[in-house]
Design an enzyme around this catalytic site. Structure first.
Site, PDB file in Angstrom:
ATOM      1  N   ASP A  58       0.859  -1.194   0.000  1.00  0.00           N
ATOM      2  CA  ASP A  58       0.000   0.000   0.000  1.00  0.00           C
ATOM      3  C   ASP A  58       0.891   1.239   0.000  1.00  0.00           C
ATOM      4  O   ASP A  58       0.623   2.217   0.687  1.00  0.00           O
ATOM      5  CB  ASP A  58      -0.939  -0.003   1.205  1.00  0.00           C
ATOM      6  N   ASP A 106       2.582   2.365   7.986  1.00  0.00           N
ATOM      7  CA  ASP A 106       1.357   1.646   7.645  1.00  0.00           C
ATOM      8  C   ASP A 106       1.645   0.313   6.939  1.00  0.00           C
ATOM      9  O   ASP A 106       1.431   0.169   5.735  1.00  0.00           O
ATOM     10  CB  ASP A 106       0.506   2.559   6.741  1.00  0.00           C
TER      11      ASP A 106
HETATM   12  N1  LIG Z   1       4.475   6.789  13.930  1.00  0.00           N
HETATM   13  C1  LIG Z   1       3.754   7.864  13.627  1.00  0.00           C
HETATM   14  N2  LIG Z   1       4.134   9.089  14.045  1.00  0.00           N
HETATM   15  C2  LIG Z   1       3.389  10.182  13.749  1.00  0.00           C
HETATM   16  N3  LIG Z   1       2.246  10.152  13.055  1.00  0.00           N
HETATM   17  C3  LIG Z   1       1.811   8.969  12.609  1.00  0.00           C
HETATM   18  C4  LIG Z   1       2.537   7.761  12.862  1.00  0.00           C
HETATM   19  N4  LIG Z   1       1.871   6.736  12.289  1.00  0.00           N
HETATM   20  C5  LIG Z   1       0.796   7.285  11.697  1.00  0.00           C
HETATM   21  N5  LIG Z   1       0.740   8.622  11.875  1.00  0.00           N
HETATM   22  C6  LIG Z   1      -0.289   9.539  11.376  1.00  0.00           C
HETATM   23  O1  LIG Z   1      -1.527   8.844  11.280  1.00  0.00           O
HETATM   24  C7  LIG Z   1      -1.953   8.757   9.920  1.00  0.00           C
HETATM   25  C8  LIG Z   1      -2.565   7.384   9.648  1.00  0.00           C
HETATM   26  O2  LIG Z   1      -1.614   6.382   9.893  1.00  0.00           O
HETATM   27  P1  LIG Z   1      -1.647   5.010   9.107  1.00  0.00           P
HETATM   28  O3  LIG Z   1      -1.546   5.272   7.660  1.00  0.00           O
HETATM   29  O4  LIG Z   1      -0.642   4.126   9.746  1.00  0.00           O
HETATM   30  O5  LIG Z   1      -3.077   4.461   9.510  1.00  0.00           O
HETATM   31  P2  LIG Z   1      -4.314   4.005   8.602  1.00  0.00           P
HETATM   32  O6  LIG Z   1      -5.252   3.261   9.457  1.00  0.00           O
HETATM   33  O7  LIG Z   1      -3.835   3.376   7.372  1.00  0.00           O
HETATM   34  O8  LIG Z   1      -4.992   5.312   8.233  1.00  0.00           O
HETATM   35  P3  LIG Z   1      -5.547   5.628   6.783  1.00  0.00           P
HETATM   36  O9  LIG Z   1      -6.725   4.717   6.569  1.00  0.00           O
HETATM   37  O10 LIG Z   1      -5.885   7.090   6.919  1.00  0.00           O
HETATM   38  O11 LIG Z   1      -4.399   5.342   5.826  1.00  0.00           O
HETATM   39  C9  LIG Z   1      -0.712   9.057   9.108  1.00  0.00           C
HETATM   40  O12 LIG Z   1      -1.042   9.638   7.891  1.00  0.00           O
HETATM   41  C10 LIG Z   1       0.051  10.022   9.991  1.00  0.00           C
HETATM   42  O13 LIG Z   1      -0.449  11.337   9.848  1.00  0.00           O
HETATM   43 MG   LIG Z   2      -2.362   4.851   5.851  1.00  0.00          MG
END
Ligand SMILES: Nc1ncnc2c1ncn2[C@@H]1O[C@H](COP(=O)(O)OP(=O)(O)OP(=O)(O)O)[C@@H](O)[C@H]1O
Ligand SMILES: [Mg+2]
Length: 269
Positions: A195, A211
């Site tokens: 992804d 992610d």
């Molecule tokens: N380790 C981290 N440190 C800071 N911010 C983070 C971190 N991990 C994630 N985020 C924030 O949270 C958001 C979503 O994280 P992630 O992509 O891991 O989750 P997701 O469930 O896939 O969300 P989405 O469905 O929006 O993609 C990221 O875009 C970022 O802004």
């Molecule tokens: Mg994400």
């Protein structure tokens, strides 16, 4: 006071803190969906073990998980990724778990799948990190919760690659770094992100890949096609925004190279 009383009291005050933060948060739906009783119990467990000292503010509400900032061990800022058990579209997770030898015999109920999904993200991040790729360090996993290194400053997450404007030199560096990361993941960690896009790369001055729950080992029947999709997402973004990069450039890095023999990719782990 008995020791256990004292510990319970400490936990209670942490629970109050969590609750208070939740009230402050304006997203009511998030409150109910994310913080079910079992998730709260797991948060208390992590607090008791010292992995969490206090909950900060909400950072993001995604399709499947919520991210919060928090204070971790030693007072470091951490990111708390909590997969929502009640409202996640968990059936699609099955396709990514079944083909992965590490998780092939996960039970099919909602909670087992989500816990496996969370553990898969934790293991993938560790494995990517061991291969030398910059990802948030995963500190601990507990059922549907992962505690991660926070990428950003003072509660403010680093911007997404999508939201920064790089000069041409930085753009070239970022493209090459990401092309190398895809190849290193593939050759040394035997993983495909699956992804990868400008939405799953943070940019605190350099790319950090995030992610990875859906990332699969090379044994997965779709691994090659996920790889092609990651490569074409990367090239599409850098071509349309900066006019650089080509599929061939990335694919050339995927060929086995002499130095791979020093660190053979390991199918398990
Ligand atoms: N380790 C981290 N440190 C800071 N911010 C983070 C971190 N991990 C994630 N985020 C924030 O949270 C958001 C979503 O994280 P992630 O992509 O891991 O989750 P997701 O469930 O896939 O969300 P989405 O469905 O929006 O993609 C990221 O875009 C970022 O802004
Ligand atoms: Mg994400």
């Amino acid at each position: 006071m008995r020791r256990s009383d004292k510990r319970e009291q400490e936990l209670d005050s942490r629970i109050d803190l969590f609750r208070k933060r939740l009230k402050d948060s304006d997203d009511l739906k998030v409150k109910d969906d994310v913080f079910d009783t079992r998730t709260l119990m797991n948060l208390y467990y992590l607090a008791k073990k010292g992995y969490l000292q206090a909950l900060g503010g909400p950072v993001s509400t995604g399709k499947e998980a919520n991210i919060f900032s928090a204070l971790g061990k030693g007072g470091d800022l951490v990111a708390l990724k909590i997969y929502r058990v009640a409202t996640t579209e968990f059936r699609s997770m099955q396709d990514y778990l079944r083909g992965d030898p590490r998780f092939g015999n996960t039970k099919g109920d909602r909670r087992s799948l989500i816990n496996a999904w969370t553990r898969k993200e934790y293991r993938n991040l560790l494995r990517a990190e061991e291969a030398g790729i910059r990802v948030p360090h995963p500190f601990v996993v507990r059922e549907n919760i992962i505690v991660l290194e926070f990428i950003g400053q003072e509660d403010q997450p680093a911007p997404l690659l999508r939201d920064v404007q790089l000069d041409s030199e930085e753009a070239r560096r970022a493209f090459e770094w990401l092309a190398d990361a895809i190849a290193t993941l593939y050759r040394r960690a035997a993983l495909v992100h699956a992804d990868l896009s400008e939405f799953n790369v943070l940019y605190p001055g350099h790319p950090v890949i995030i992610d990875m729950a859906q990332s699969v080992t090379l044994d997965h029947p779709m691994a090659r096609s996920f790889l092609r999709r990651d490569v074409s997402n990367l090239v599409r973004f850098f071509q349309s925004r900066y006019g650089i990069g080509s599929i061939e450039e990335v694919m050339a890095r995927l060929k086995p190279q002499a130095k791979d023999e020093e660190a053979p990719a390991n199918g398990q782990g």
